[in-house]
Design a protein around this motif. Structure first.
Motif, PDB file in Angstrom:
ATOM      1  N   LYS A 128      -6.825  -6.220 -49.158  1.00  0.00           N
ATOM      2  CA  LYS A 128      -5.490  -5.622 -49.307  1.00  0.00           C
ATOM      3  C   LYS A 128      -5.508  -4.143 -48.900  1.00  0.00           C
ATOM      4  N   ASN A 129      -4.336  -3.541 -48.730  1.00  0.00           N
ATOM      5  CA  ASN A 129      -4.293  -2.139 -48.275  1.00  0.00           C
ATOM      6  C   ASN A 129      -5.054  -1.222 -49.231  1.00  0.00           C
ATOM      7  N   LEU A 130      -4.903  -1.456 -50.533  1.00  0.00           N
ATOM      8  CA  LEU A 130      -5.757  -0.785 -51.517  1.00  0.00           C
ATOM      9  C   LEU A 130      -6.668  -1.864 -52.080  1.00  0.00           C
ATOM     10  N   GLY A 131      -7.886  -1.934 -51.546  1.00  0.00           N
ATOM     11  CA  GLY A 131      -8.776  -3.042 -51.878  1.00  0.00           C
ATOM     12  C   GLY A 131     -10.012  -2.564 -52.622  1.00  0.00           C
ATOM     13  N   LEU A 189      -9.651  -5.191 -65.616  1.00  0.00           N
ATOM     14  CA  LEU A 189     -10.196  -4.484 -64.465  1.00  0.00           C
ATOM     15  C   LEU A 189     -11.496  -3.835 -64.946  1.00  0.00           C
ATOM     16  N   ASP A 190     -12.568  -3.905 -64.143  1.00  0.00           N
ATOM     17  CA  ASP A 190     -13.818  -3.317 -64.627  1.00  0.00           C
ATOM     18  C   ASP A 190     -14.009  -1.895 -64.098  1.00  0.00           C
ATOM     19  N   GLU A 191     -14.952  -1.191 -64.703  1.00  0.00           N
ATOM     20  CA  GLU A 191     -15.142   0.233 -64.412  1.00  0.00           C
ATOM     21  C   GLU A 191     -15.577   0.493 -62.963  1.00  0.00           C
ATOM     22  N   VAL A 192     -16.444  -0.379 -62.429  1.00  0.00           N
ATOM     23  CA  VAL A 192     -16.895  -0.171 -61.048  1.00  0.00           C
ATOM     24  C   VAL A 192     -15.701  -0.270 -60.092  1.00  0.00           C
ATOM     25  N   GLN A 193     -14.899  -1.328 -60.255  1.00  0.00           N
ATOM     26  CA  GLN A 193     -13.753  -1.496 -59.338  1.00  0.00           C
ATOM     27  C   GLN A 193     -12.760  -0.345 -59.506  1.00  0.00           C
ATOM     28  N   ALA A 194     -12.525   0.076 -60.746  1.00  0.00           N
ATOM     29  CA  ALA A 194     -11.572   1.161 -60.980  1.00  0.00           C
ATOM     30  C   ALA A 194     -12.046   2.450 -60.305  1.00  0.00           C
ATOM     31  N   GLY A 210      -9.553  -7.374 -58.422  1.00  0.00           N
ATOM     32  CA  GLY A 210      -8.890  -6.399 -59.285  1.00  0.00           C
ATOM     33  C   GLY A 210      -7.390  -6.574 -59.160  1.00  0.00           C
ATOM     34  N   GLY A 211      -6.657  -6.091 -60.143  1.00  0.00           N
ATOM     35  CA  GLY A 211      -5.201  -6.177 -60.100  1.00  0.00           C
ATOM     36  C   GLY A 211      -4.601  -5.218 -61.107  1.00  0.00           C
ATOM     37  N   ALA A 212      -3.279  -5.091 -61.087  1.00  0.00           N
ATOM     38  CA  ALA A 212      -2.601  -4.207 -62.032  1.00  0.00           C
ATOM     39  C   ALA A 212      -1.135  -4.592 -62.152  1.00  0.00           C
ATOM     40  N   PHE A 265      -5.794  -6.061 -55.928  1.00  0.00           N
ATOM     41  CA  PHE A 265      -6.736  -5.191 -55.213  1.00  0.00           C
ATOM     42  C   PHE A 265      -7.858  -6.014 -54.582  1.00  0.00           C
ATOM     43  N   TYR A 266      -7.536  -7.236 -54.203  1.00  0.00           N
ATOM     44  CA  TYR A 266      -8.447  -8.077 -53.410  1.00  0.00           C
ATOM     45  C   TYR A 266      -8.961  -7.231 -52.239  1.00  0.00           C
TER      46      TYR A 266
END
Ligand SMILES: *Cc1c(COP(=O)(O)O)cnc(C)c1O
Length: 365
Positions: free
Chosen positions: A190-193, A235-240, A198-200, A186-187
């Motif tokens: 990216k399309n979902l950034g 993954l942190d709460e803000v990014q999520a 972030g990543g998954a 989730f750089y």
């Protein structure tokens, strides 16, 4: 006109108020890691991709590293085993393999479809082949039935690198749900950034998901009880919370990307510029719009002089990087040619029709 390659400020502004609110909610909550926002996003993203599990991690490279590491812990993959990988990929795909003490086996791609060369793919399978990384590069779905049956026949794990293809389809399914596990980045670009890293990992394998979650949290099975020599990759709460907002609009944003791409396909008419083969609607979410020409550097300069930003994805293939001297003898001619000829045009969901028309005009002149 000044058209940057990517205008992240404009992309964020598309859903700006909701994103600001989501960030403010987390700030006000006093809870910043391993909380409800991550849980919510993991559930929503798993539902969206079509898998039973999603584990949020710190970035896309970690998603790849942790997936291979978890398969090692589970006994599926052992030290020095071979992992098949496209030569034409971002270096992170390869770093995850070497970081785990595994051996990447590079397969070249086809020049028009950019898919894996199937003949080479079959020839590269040995008794040590344990997994294949399938990279949906540029947002193009690169999965097919031949790859699926090769993996099944030979007992090879199929791991998708879906960092560039959030929302991409294969028939009724989405990339990220096609193999044994899939890694997402989730750089911001990216399309979902996210608004940071972030990543998954998505998978239907509950055991794999549990091991990844554990290794990403110091190897703990429960607090202060370590089953694995773990690391910290969460993954942190803000990014999520930001990602949860943007996920709602992902299909809409991808549609805009597809509309821009179709304009490029229909209107770019220049004999010296080659476009990759057009794919069925939905099978390409156009993370990157690559064009190919033997006059690449001149084209990039000329577009720059007109105020149009472009990038090269990627100028040096992984097997030719200084850190990978051990593979400098390899010859992967298509990948090497693409690295010399590739140029990425501006394409993002906040681009206006006028900007797209300006890029087309510049290319046609
Ligand atoms: C971006 C990307 C990665 C790495 O993701 P990060 O979040 O930047 O670590 C891996 N593979 C591919 C194909 C990518 O494009």
């Amino acid at each position: 006109m000044n058209i940057p390659y990517l205008d992240l400020k404009a992309v964020t502004a598309l859903h700006g108020d909701e994103i600001q609110q989501a960030v403010a909610d987390v700030v006000g909550s006093g809870w910043y890691l391993q909380g409800k926002a991550v849980q919510r996003f993991e559930q929503h993203y798993a539902d969206y991709i079509g898998t039973r599990h999603c584990v949020g991690v710190a970035n896309g490279l970690d998603a790849l590293i942790l997936t291979l590491r978890a398969y090692k812990e589970l006994g599926w993959i052992g030290e020095d085993d071979e992992i098949i990988v496209p030569a034409n990929t971002f270096i992170a795909t390869i770093l995850a393999i070497t970081e785990n003490g595994l051996k990447p086996v590079f397969v070249d791609v086809n020049v028009d479809t950019l898919d894996l060369n199937l003949t080479q793919l079959e020839q590269s399978i040995t008794s040590r082949t344990k997994a294949m990384m399938l990279v949906h590069l540029y947002g193009r779905c690169t999965y097919n039935e031949a790859i699926k049956s090769l993996c099944e026949k030979n007992g090879i794990l199929l791991i998708e690198d879906n960092a560039q293809a959030h929302g991409c389809r294969y028939g009724e399914r989405r990339t990220g749900s096609l193999g044994n596990a899939a890694c997402h980045s989730f750089y911001p670009g990216k399309n979902l950034g996210a608004l940071g890293d972030g990543g998954a990992v998505t998978t239907n394998d509950v055991e794999l998901a549990q091991v990844i979650r554990s290794i990403a949290n110091y190897g703990f099975e429960k607090k202060y009880v370590a089953t694995y020599k773990g690391r910290n990759s969460r993954l942190d709460e803000v990014q999520a919370a930001v990602l949860d907002v943007k996920l709602k609009y992902l299909d809409e944003d991808n549609c805009r990307r597809q509309a821009i791409a179709h304009t490029y396909y229909h209107q770019i008419q220049n004999e010296t510029i080659r476009l990759p083969r057009l794919m069925d609607n939905g099978n390409n979410v156009y993370h990157i719009f690559p064009v190919f020409t033997s006059y690449r550097d001149a084209l990039q300069d000329s577009l720059q002089n007109k105020g149009i930003g472009t990038l090269i994805h990627y100028p040096i293939p992984p097997h030719q990087q200084a850190c990978y001297k051990e593979w400098e003898h390899l010859s992967l001619p298509v990948t090497e040619r693409l690295a010399k000829e590739e140029l990425s045009l501006p394409l993002h969901p906040a681009m206006t029709d006028q900007e797209v028309a300006f890029v087309v005009e510049a290319l046609n002149s």
